[in-house]
Enzyme design. Structure first.
Site, short mmCIF file in Angstrom:
data_model
loop_
_atom_site.label_atom_id
_atom_site.label_comp_id
_atom_site.label_asym_id
_atom_site.label_seq_id
_atom_site.Cartn_x
_atom_site.Cartn_y
_atom_site.Cartn_z
N ARG A 179 -40.33 15.33 1.06
CA ARG A 179 -41.53 14.68 1.61
C ARG A 179 -41.82 15.17 3.04
O ARG A 179 -42.97 15.39 3.41
CB ARG A 179 -41.36 13.16 1.61
N CYS A 239 -40.94 6.98 9.39
CA CYS A 239 -40.63 7.20 7.97
C CYS A 239 -41.94 7.10 7.21
O CYS A 239 -42.96 7.60 7.67
CB CYS A 239 -39.57 6.21 7.47
#
Length: 280
Positions: A179, A239
């Site tokens: 990611r 995050c």
């Protein structure tokens, strides 16, 4: 109590009858970034209070998920649970170490003095064959609670944008490498793949040993490998939506670092703003 923000199951077991110890369950329903542990029936530590960070402690006015609640929202919830400013709060979650650090950060940012995380959470508690129950502690009378916001634990989007130029903080992203490098689609709609320019990647699993945090020395080594050894080195953690970044933030705190902030909007906010730059 020790100097670390962690407690173990044996200590918690001896404190179950202590009414100044408030044991709270910060488990989440939505788990991202790891294979979730699924429970068919409710399993809780005795005397637990529910700490719902997905609804009760998330800003309902925000378009982003898991956004920090208002001061009033936090205070009202503490009073509903019967928690006072003088209580020792011990947090756990049913994934071992997932959302409890987020709850720990919320208490710190709201000015609560004595707050700890049960290392290993419910899975380790069960392995130790400690007692469990199927329902939360019944709520008693409402308490009085005063919140004092601690801005030094927070980083907003403006601070992160400014950091692109001045480089005052090292920004560390807790998402997995796939990611982080934009090699997969984001789990949230209309969020671009990639990461904030100049940020470093430290997947949150790297600071854990199974369900528990690694040792202090091992955590120091993880940050040293990123070039961070000075305990006063300023860091911002990010995050997907501000949950797993708190695992890194708490790991850094355990390792002795002092200047730690959470970018609460994280990639959900940054990646959805077309005016902001993205790196792959």
């Amino acid at each position: 109590m020790n100097n670390l923000p962690l407690v173990n199951g044996d200590w918690v077991a001896t404190q179950l009858a202590n009414d100044k110890i408030k044991l709270v369950d910060a488990s989440m329903k939505k788990i991202v970034g790891k294979e979730p542990i699924v429970y068919e029936l409710p399993i809780l530590l005795p005397q637990s209070l529910p700490l719902n960070i997905e609804t009760a402690l998330s800003d309902s006015a925000s378009l982003l998920s898991n956004t920090m609640p208002s001061v009033k929202q936090f205070s009202d919830y503490m009073m509903e649970l019967g928690i006072t400013n003088d209580d020792v709060v011990v947090i756990y979650d049913n994934q071992g170490m997932y959302s409890a650090p987020r709850a720990w950060w919320l208490f710190k940012v709201m000015g609560h003095k004595n707050v700890y995380v049960l290392d290993g959470g419910l899975p380790k508690w069960q392995l130790e064959k400690q007692p469990v129950v199927a329902s939360y502690q019944a709520l008693g009378e409402k308490s009085h609670y005063i919140t004092q916001l601690q801005h030094e634990w927070m980083a907003n989007q403006s601070l992160v944008v400014a950091n692109l130029k001045n480089g005052e903080y090292t920004l560390i992203d807790a998402r997995g490498a796939v990611r982080f490098h934009g090699q997969s689609l984001e789990p949230r709609p209309n969020v671009r793949p990639g990461h904030i320019p100049n940020s470093l990647n430290l997947p949150f699993a790297k600071v854990l040993n199974g369900d528990r945090f690694k040792s202090v020395q091992a955590l120091k080594k993880e940050f040293a490998e990123l070039g961070i050894e000075d305990v006063d080195h300023p860091m911002i953690f990010s995050c997907g939506s501000g949950i797993t970044a708190c695992i890194l933030l708490l790991a850094a705190h355990i390792a002795g670092f002092n200047n730690l902030r959470l970018y609460d909007g994280s990639w959900a906010q940054w990646g959805s703003d077309e005016s902001l730059p993205v790196s792959l």
